[in-house]
Design an enzyme around this catalytic site. Sequence first.
Site, mmCIF file in Angstrom:
data_model
loop_
_atom_site.group_PDB
_atom_site.id
_atom_site.type_symbol
_atom_site.label_atom_id
_atom_site.label_comp_id
_atom_site.label_asym_id
_atom_site.label_seq_id
_atom_site.Cartn_x
_atom_site.Cartn_y
_atom_site.Cartn_z
ATOM 1 N N ASP A 1 70.531 66.242 -24.660
ATOM 2 C CA ASP A 1 69.687 66.127 -25.850
ATOM 3 C C ASP A 1 68.519 67.098 -25.776
ATOM 4 O O ASP A 1 67.565 66.868 -25.028
ATOM 5 C CB ASP A 1 69.184 64.682 -25.957
ATOM 6 C CG ASP A 1 68.280 64.449 -27.154
ATOM 7 O OD1 ASP A 1 68.223 65.321 -28.046
ATOM 8 O OD2 ASP A 1 67.630 63.392 -27.203
ATOM 9 N N ASP B 1 68.177 70.564 -32.164
ATOM 10 C CA ASP B 1 68.304 69.272 -31.493
ATOM 11 C C ASP B 1 69.768 68.863 -31.348
ATOM 12 O O ASP B 1 70.396 68.397 -32.298
ATOM 13 C CB ASP B 1 67.536 68.213 -32.283
ATOM 14 C CG ASP B 1 67.583 66.840 -31.628
ATOM 15 O OD1 ASP B 1 68.087 66.732 -30.494
ATOM 16 O OD2 ASP B 1 67.105 65.872 -32.256
#
Length: 395
Positions: free
Chosen positions: A102, A284
């Site tokens: 992430d 992201d």
Amino acid sequence: MVVFSKVTAVVVGLSTIVSAVPVVQPRKGFTINQVARPVTNKKTVNLPAVYANALTKYGGTVPDSVKAAASSGSAVTTPEQYDSEYLTPVKVGGTTLNLDFDTGSADLWVFSSELSASESSGHAIYKPSANAQKLNGYTWKIQYGDGSGASGDVYKDTVTVGGVTAQSQAVEAASQISSQFVQDKDNDGLLGLAFSSLNTVSPRPQTTFFDTVKSQLDSPLFAVTLKYHAPGTYDFGYIDNSKFQGKLTYADVDNSQGFWMFTADGYGVGDGAPNSNHISGIADTGTTLLLLDDSVVADYYHQVSGAKNSNEYGGYVFPCSTKLPSFTTVIGGYNAVVPGEYINYAPVTDGSSTCFGGIQSNSGLGFSIFGDVFLKSQYVVFDSQGPRLGFAPQA
């Protein structure tokens, strides 16, 4: 890519970040492959909850219609593309876990032996190694937009990704976890790749795995190749020229808030000429959707036959049979194109002829989120020198 949206609390006035210790060895670069995890039982996905989690991750306000849709389960589906999930194997202590990488958070948290047998059932769990050190008084906690969350203790232990090992890496071991995470049997935790200033460990933030090991690498960077309906790769320490076409175009990164934030120079829809309206956004890998300003989203769906912003389903929907236009982001003169089929996220319910859009509103966040819908079309270099982001179309 697994739908496993996260939330990171942005901590103001962070104290000194505690560094881990890399294993001293020759500089190197390596590739770590995602692995396909066949889903034996069809997995349900709450589409508005995915959307709500992405907004909450960045401190955004979740619209009432999205909250209502998420809580009512009006758009819960088991789409075919989730027959496999794409995760990354990481050795934490003495156990190999499948983690979600992430770039929008900075915590390494995992299912652990501190959970009950019922909570950890079906998961690989972290067991502190014989050399692990528990940080007494240190804690972590995350909260998600659908009300789910996790919290626990912090250890220093060995973490190995591909060919690189970090000693005394902060490992956030879950001792409490909500049922939503327990039910996701294919995912054993998360490895954050944002900047260490975003780490949420209290009372002192800890360094990320990447910040720990980047001095070992040939170059202090990693590159991401997420794939549409296929496993992707993460390249650490080098750029793989075989994975992209042409040359990389770079954009400066503003990491003042701990994110990989950049500014695009404009956007375009379908075959139309791109405009010059700037878009500030975050790259992201931990967010599934592409979240944009209301005006940009409305501009896109204005060109989608039958599209509407649905209170019932908590976002923009359209007939599944509709051929969607592409979405282009202009970055330093380079046009990064997301094919229309990538934007058809999923049917709102099993067998429905209505589909949920992969482009949704950022709900007034003040910046956009370039999640997997965008990233799956690009080879993206996350370069800590600068820092900067490099973009090119995938080969």
